[in-house]
Design a protein around this motif. Structure first.
Motif, PDB file in Angstrom:
ATOM      1  N   ARG A 104       0.835  -1.210   0.000  1.00 57.06           N
ATOM      2  CA  ARG A 104       0.000   0.000   0.000  1.00 57.06           C
ATOM      3  C   ARG A 104       0.864   1.251   0.000  1.00 57.06           C
ATOM      4  NH1 ARG A 104      -4.228  -1.297   4.889  1.00 57.06           N
ATOM      5  NH2 ARG A 104      -4.363  -3.559   4.541  1.00 57.06           N
ATOM      6  N   ASP A 105       2.116   1.090   0.393  1.00 53.96           N
ATOM      7  CA  ASP A 105       3.044   2.219   0.486  1.00 53.96           C
ATOM      8  C   ASP A 105       3.883   2.377  -0.776  1.00 53.96           C
ATOM      9  OD1 ASP A 105       2.644   2.746   3.542  1.00 53.96           O
ATOM     10  OD2 ASP A 105       2.986   0.594   3.333  1.00 53.96           O
ATOM     11  N   GLY A 106       3.608   1.554  -1.806  1.00 57.47           N
ATOM     12  CA  GLY A 106       4.336   1.661  -3.063  1.00 57.47           C
ATOM     13  C   GLY A 106       5.691   0.987  -3.048  1.00 57.47           C
ATOM     14  N   LEU A 107       5.929   0.104  -2.088  1.00 57.11           N
ATOM     15  CA  LEU A 107       7.195  -0.607  -1.985  1.00 57.11           C
ATOM     16  C   LEU A 107       7.024  -2.047  -2.452  1.00 57.11           C
ATOM     17  CD1 LEU A 107       8.243   0.645   1.569  1.00 57.11           C
ATOM     18  CD2 LEU A 107       8.779   1.674  -0.653  1.00 57.11           C
ATOM     19  N   GLU A 108       8.127  -2.634  -2.913  1.00 54.45           N
ATOM     20  CA  GLU A 108       8.061  -4.038  -3.330  1.00 54.45           C
ATOM     21  C   GLU A 108       7.580  -4.853  -2.134  1.00 54.45           C
ATOM     22  OE1 GLU A 108       8.561  -7.922  -3.884  1.00 54.45           O
ATOM     23  OE2 GLU A 108      10.163  -7.034  -2.664  1.00 54.45           O
ATOM     24  N   LEU A 109       6.554  -5.668  -2.354  1.00 59.14           N
ATOM     25  CA  LEU A 109       5.806  -6.256  -1.248  1.00 59.14           C
ATOM     26  C   LEU A 109       6.634  -7.226  -0.412  1.00 59.14           C
ATOM     27  CD1 LEU A 109       3.024  -6.317   0.093  1.00 59.14           C
ATOM     28  CD2 LEU A 109       2.416  -8.204  -1.437  1.00 59.14           C
ATOM     29  N   THR A 110       7.436  -8.056  -1.039  1.00 54.86           N
ATOM     30  CA  THR A 110       8.217  -9.030  -0.276  1.00 54.86           C
ATOM     31  C   THR A 110       9.193  -8.332   0.653  1.00 54.86           C
ATOM     32  OG1 THR A 110       8.074 -10.534  -2.175  1.00 54.86           O
ATOM     33  CG2 THR A 110       9.652 -11.099  -0.458  1.00 54.86           C
ATOM     34  N   PHE A 111       9.845  -7.283   0.169  1.00 55.73           N
ATOM     35  CA  PHE A 111      10.807  -6.550   0.993  1.00 55.73           C
ATOM     36  C   PHE A 111      10.109  -5.955   2.208  1.00 55.73           C
ATOM     37  CE2 PHE A 111      13.737  -3.011   1.996  1.00 55.73           C
ATOM     38  CZ  PHE A 111      14.939  -3.696   1.995  1.00 55.73           C
ATOM     39  N   GLN A 112       8.911  -5.442   2.010  1.00 53.55           N
ATOM     40  CA  GLN A 112       8.192  -4.834   3.122  1.00 53.55           C
ATOM     41  C   GLN A 112       7.714  -5.883   4.124  1.00 53.55           C
ATOM     42  OE1 GLN A 112       5.665  -1.484   2.469  1.00 53.55           O
ATOM     43  NE2 GLN A 112       4.064  -2.241   3.811  1.00 53.55           N
ATOM     44  N   VAL A 113       7.060  -6.931   3.636  1.00 53.14           N
ATOM     45  CA  VAL A 113       6.478  -7.924   4.543  1.00 53.14           C
ATOM     46  C   VAL A 113       7.556  -8.729   5.247  1.00 53.14           C
ATOM     47  CG1 VAL A 113       5.048 -10.003   4.650  1.00 53.14           C
ATOM     48  CG2 VAL A 113       4.306  -8.056   3.274  1.00 53.14           C
ATOM     49  N   ASP A 114       8.567  -9.174   4.507  1.00 48.66           N
ATOM     50  CA  ASP A 114       9.579 -10.056   5.079  1.00 48.66           C
ATOM     51  C   ASP A 114      10.642  -9.294   5.874  1.00 48.66           C
ATOM     52  OD1 ASP A 114       8.171 -11.831   3.440  1.00 48.66           O
ATOM     53  OD2 ASP A 114       9.948 -12.992   2.980  1.00 48.66           O
ATOM     54  N   TYR A 115      10.998  -8.103   5.417  1.00 52.01           N
ATOM     55  CA  TYR A 115      12.092  -7.394   6.085  1.00 52.01           C
ATOM     56  C   TYR A 115      11.659  -6.158   6.871  1.00 52.01           C
ATOM     57  CZ  TYR A 115      15.900  -4.232   6.991  1.00 52.01           C
ATOM     58  OH  TYR A 115      16.739  -3.346   7.621  1.00 52.01           O
ATOM     59  N   LEU A 170      18.238 -11.969   3.453  1.00 50.09           N
ATOM     60  CA  LEU A 170      19.577 -11.509   3.811  1.00 50.09           C
ATOM     61  C   LEU A 170      19.499 -10.215   4.613  1.00 50.09           C
ATOM     62  CD1 LEU A 170      22.625 -11.902   3.688  1.00 50.09           C
ATOM     63  CD2 LEU A 170      22.626 -10.603   1.546  1.00 50.09           C
ATOM     64  N   ALA A 171      18.578  -9.332   4.243  1.00 54.06           N
ATOM     65  CA  ALA A 171      18.405  -8.081   4.992  1.00 54.06           C
ATOM     66  C   ALA A 171      18.057  -8.369   6.451  1.00 54.06           C
ATOM     67  CB  ALA A 171      17.325  -7.222   4.341  1.00 54.06           C
ATOM     68  N   GLN A 172      17.248  -9.392   6.706  1.00 53.04           N
ATOM     69  CA  GLN A 172      16.931  -9.767   8.083  1.00 53.04           C
ATOM     70  C   GLN A 172      18.194 -10.167   8.853  1.00 53.04           C
ATOM     71  OE1 GLN A 172      13.897 -12.880   7.419  1.00 53.04           O
ATOM     72  NE2 GLN A 172      12.605 -11.688   8.791  1.00 53.04           N
ATOM     73  N   ILE A 173      19.071 -10.893   8.192  1.00 58.02           N
ATOM     74  CA  ILE A 173      20.311 -11.323   8.849  1.00 58.02           C
ATOM     75  C   ILE A 173      21.215 -10.124   9.118  1.00 58.02           C
ATOM     76  CG2 ILE A 173      22.380 -12.745   8.604  1.00 58.02           C
ATOM     77  CD1 ILE A 173      20.669 -14.654   6.860  1.00 58.02           C
ATOM     78  N   MET A 174      21.275  -9.198   8.158  1.00 62.08           N
ATOM     79  CA  MET A 174      22.074  -7.992   8.347  1.00 62.08           C
ATOM     80  C   MET A 174      21.548  -7.187   9.537  1.00 62.08           C
ATOM     81  SD  MET A 174      22.422  -7.221   4.266  1.00 62.08           S
ATOM     82  CE  MET A 174      23.489  -5.774   4.232  1.00 62.08           C
ATOM     83  N   LEU A 175      20.232  -7.079   9.641  1.00 60.80           N
ATOM     84  CA  LEU A 175      19.617  -6.392  10.779  1.00 60.80           C
ATOM     85  C   LEU A 175      19.945  -7.116  12.082  1.00 60.80           C
ATOM     86  CD1 LEU A 175      17.615  -4.322  12.044  1.00 60.80           C
ATOM     87  CD2 LEU A 175      15.790  -5.966  11.522  1.00 60.80           C
ATOM     88  N   ARG A 261      20.396   3.012   6.682  1.00 65.11           N
ATOM     89  CA  ARG A 261      19.913   4.321   6.205  1.00 65.11           C
ATOM     90  C   ARG A 261      18.645   4.157   5.383  1.00 65.11           C
ATOM     91  NH1 ARG A 261      25.574   5.065   5.418  1.00 65.11           N
ATOM     92  NH2 ARG A 261      25.375   4.623   3.194  1.00 65.11           N
ATOM     93  N   LEU A 262      18.633   3.167   4.503  1.00 73.69           N
ATOM     94  CA  LEU A 262      17.458   2.930   3.666  1.00 73.69           C
ATOM     95  C   LEU A 262      16.254   2.557   4.519  1.00 73.69           C
ATOM     96  CD1 LEU A 262      16.159   2.487   0.848  1.00 73.69           C
ATOM     97  CD2 LEU A 262      16.953   0.104   1.004  1.00 73.69           C
ATOM     98  N   SER A 263      16.465   1.702   5.508  1.00 75.30           N
ATOM     99  CA  SER A 263      15.361   1.239   6.348  1.00 75.30           C
ATOM    100  C   SER A 263      14.735   2.389   7.121  1.00 75.30           C
ATOM    101  CB  SER A 263      15.861   0.161   7.316  1.00 75.30           C
ATOM    102  OG  SER A 263      16.442  -0.919   6.610  1.00 75.30           O
ATOM    103  N   GLU A 264      15.582   3.257   7.667  1.00 77.98           N
ATOM    104  CA  GLU A 264      15.054   4.408   8.398  1.00 77.98           C
ATOM    105  C   GLU A 264      14.319   5.359   7.454  1.00 77.98           C
ATOM    106  OE1 GLU A 264      16.439   8.013  11.397  1.00 77.98           O
ATOM    107  OE2 GLU A 264      17.843   6.381  10.923  1.00 77.98           O
ATOM    108  N   GLU A 265      14.876   5.543   6.271  1.00 75.64           N
ATOM    109  CA  GLU A 265      14.239   6.429   5.287  1.00 75.64           C
ATOM    110  C   GLU A 265      12.869   5.904   4.878  1.00 75.64           C
ATOM    111  OE1 GLU A 265      14.919   7.179   0.563  1.00 75.64           O
ATOM    112  OE2 GLU A 265      16.693   7.328   1.839  1.00 75.64           O
ATOM    113  N   LEU A 266      12.743   4.597   4.666  1.00 79.67           N
ATOM    114  CA  LEU A 266      11.489   4.015   4.197  1.00 79.67           C
ATOM    115  C   LEU A 266      10.431   3.946   5.286  1.00 79.67           C
ATOM    116  CD1 LEU A 266      12.800   1.055   1.998  1.00 79.67           C
ATOM    117  CD2 LEU A 266      11.880   3.235   1.198  1.00 79.67           C
TER     118      LEU A 266
END
Length: 281
Positions: A104-115, A170-175, A261-266
């Motif tokens: 709903r926020d215009g972001l790729e859905l998997t990235f939003q839901v999973d990460y 992978l983003a989850q692991i980085m977090l 930085r990207l995560s905080e921005e989004l």
């Protein structure tokens, strides 16, 4: 260490698959379980099922659709009103999608839901977890990992369902690694795991032939929730039952900084910070 019967455990994505089975595994042990899903009907069915099977009345359901950042933030607000949280299990997620979809926020859905859901909930709930320490964050990720292309994180130029899924995992692991550093010394551990390969869940069976059992995945996930080893060790990636090395990008401090930085921005949610006495503010 707090007895599991005295703990409050939050499980996202609890109405299906691994999350549902994990709830059935933990409920007989007596903790307060806060179970999340996106269907009120399925959530209430799960509560009734668990109460009938275990006699545990310390169960509640929280509905939130992770395709909406506002609903993820609202869930965090509600969870923060609780007196304590001992374990946060970030399990909610999508599998490999055939077609590109946006939230709903215009972001790729998997990235939003999973990460991004994992990012928001972990960062927002960190102060409460510290106040409840010893406490844990468990991120359910995957052995399927792919480096993030920071020039096209939303995969607008070239869609691949496999890339979408594997970069989010992978983003989850980085977090996980970043939060382990931030929360070091607070009594909160943060670990991630690949519970099992191709379990027979709905996010798998539409594309793949199952190879593992849900019971194996539950066993490996429950270990990170209850085993004293994971109250001492933090920042780990566990492949089934063995500590493993994640994809090389997870160990790239520059890439992790870009992701922060990207995560905080989004999301508008900053990483938690700790002061000299190791209390997030």
């Amino acid at each position: 260490m707090t007895s599991i019967a005295d703990q409050t455990i939050v499980i996202t994505g609890a109405t299906d698959g691994l999350g549902r089975a994990l709830a059935h595994e933990l409920a007989p042990l007596g903790p307060e379980l806060v179970l999340h899903g996106r269907s009120e009907e399925k959530g209430q069915e799960l509560l009734a099922e668990l109460r009938a099977a275990t006699g545990n009345e310390r169960l509640s359901y929280e509905r939130a659709d992770f395709s909406s950042l506002a609903e993820i933030q609202s869930l965090a607000d509600r969870l923060l009103s609780r007196p304590r949280i001992d374990v946060l299990v970030n399990n909610a997620g999508m599998g490999v999608e055939l077609d590109r979809r946006e939230s709903r926020d215009g972001l790729e859905l998997t990235f939003q839901v999973d990460y991004l859901s994992t990012y928001i909930l972990s960062c927002r709930l960190a102060p409460l977890l510290v106040d409840s320490a010893p406490a844990r964050i468990v991120n359910v990720t995957s052995a399927g990992q792919a480096p993030i292309d920071f020039d096209d994180v939303m995969l607008r130029s070239g869609w691949s369902g496999g890339q979408a899924y594997c970069q989010a995992k992978l983003a989850q692991i980085m977090l996980t690694m970043d939060l382990a550093d931030v929360l070091d010394g607070t009594g909160v551990t943060v670990n991630s795991l690949h519970p099992a390969s191709y379990m027979p869940t709905k996010i798998v069976t539409h594309l793949f032939t199952p190879q593992s059992t849900v019971a194996e995945g539950v066993r490996n996930t429950a270990r990170l929730v209850t085993d004293p080893e994971y109250a001492r060790n933090s920042g780990l990636y566990v492949n089934r039952s063995q500590v493993a090395r994640a994809h090389a990008q997870a160990h790239d401090e520059g890439a992790r900084a870009r992701l922060r930085r990207l995560s905080e921005e989004l999301t508008g949610t900053p990483m938690p910070a700790v002061n000299a006495d190791a209390s997030p503010r």
